[in-house]
Scaffold this active site. Sequence first.
Site, PDB file in Angstrom:
ATOM      1  N   PRO A   2       0.832  -1.203   0.000  1.00  0.00           N
ATOM      2  CG  PRO A   2      -0.805  -1.596   1.601  1.00  0.00           C
ATOM      3  CD  PRO A   2       0.513  -2.099   1.120  1.00  0.00           C
ATOM      4  CE  LYS A  54       4.567   4.175   1.005  1.00  0.00           C
ATOM      5  NZ  LYS A  54       5.274   3.090   0.261  1.00  0.00           N
ATOM      6  NE  ARG A 121       6.155 -11.727   1.987  1.00  0.00           N
ATOM      7  CZ  ARG A 121       7.046 -11.414   1.045  1.00  0.00           C
ATOM      8  NH1 ARG A 121       6.695 -10.646   0.023  1.00  0.00           N
ATOM      9  NH2 ARG A 121       8.275 -11.859   1.133  1.00  0.00           N
ATOM     10  NE  ARG A 272      10.278  -1.592  -5.017  1.00  0.00           N
ATOM     11  CZ  ARG A 272       9.563  -0.763  -4.253  1.00  0.00           C
ATOM     12  NH1 ARG A 272      10.175  -0.010  -3.348  1.00  0.00           N
ATOM     13  NH2 ARG A 272       8.262  -0.683  -4.384  1.00  0.00           N
TER      14      ARG A 272
END
Length: 282
Positions: A2, A54, A121, A272
């Site tokens: 997210p 976040k 996870r 990434r």
Amino acid sequence: MPELPEVETVRRKLQEILPGKIIQSIEVFHDKSFRGLEKDLLGQEIKEVTRKAKVIRIHLPDNKNLLTHLKMTGQLIYVDEETRAGGGHPTADWVKDLPSSHTRITYQFADGSKLFFNDQRIFGWMKLLTDEEVLADFAKYGPDVNEDEATAEYLQEKFKNRRIPVKQAIMMNPIMAGLGNIYACDALNIAQLSPFRPAKSLSLEELERLMAASKQVIAEGLEYGGTTYDGKYVHVDGMSGSYQDIMRVYEKKGEECQQCGGEIVKEKIGGRGTYYCNQCQA
């Protein structure tokens, strides 16, 4: 994982629901997921739900705060007799009975409703901190990308000695918080900047384009409720987003660039997957 729009969407939904709820009990199914003393939460009334980067912050009385980081697979899901709301990583837990095998913490409120922290996870966490500890924790983050403090001039100062690729630099939380992989790729495409450019090489005019594009994609992400890839769960209130319908380059390898018609390619930067146009971002 997210990103800021997804986390902010969850926060907004919980802010509509949680203030005034009194924590009656807490059940921790995995010790790694919770940091603090469970007894310190009992009887606490939720005052407000805010966010930095976040991290979701649930404000409690008596100098207490419950921080949550969803990491890769975390979810916060509120359930009562009529409502299921929240969000995070899209899985069947959005629609199945809870607690599930992925539920790490369950909060029961005095009115019988519940809040579930699920995490496949077990990278995410919830921790109980004082106001002072929260301030110290948040000090490690730069301004959120959609805050007024995040400007081209600010980035110019932060980038002046950095040789790393600009894509890596704009995703570093100590520099600027909230720009994850999806939105970083799209912002660089809109700004027509190569993700491989050394951060220090960008001119002020280029940084102005980049900041404008970064704020644009975050605003769009918030408008569309974030990104949800698994369409099986989009009917659940407050849990799904549709930014994926307007993504410019992310996961569009081989497709045509919306900016110039060039081909979108994929390479890795800092481990990434990085998507960009081989023409206008060359």
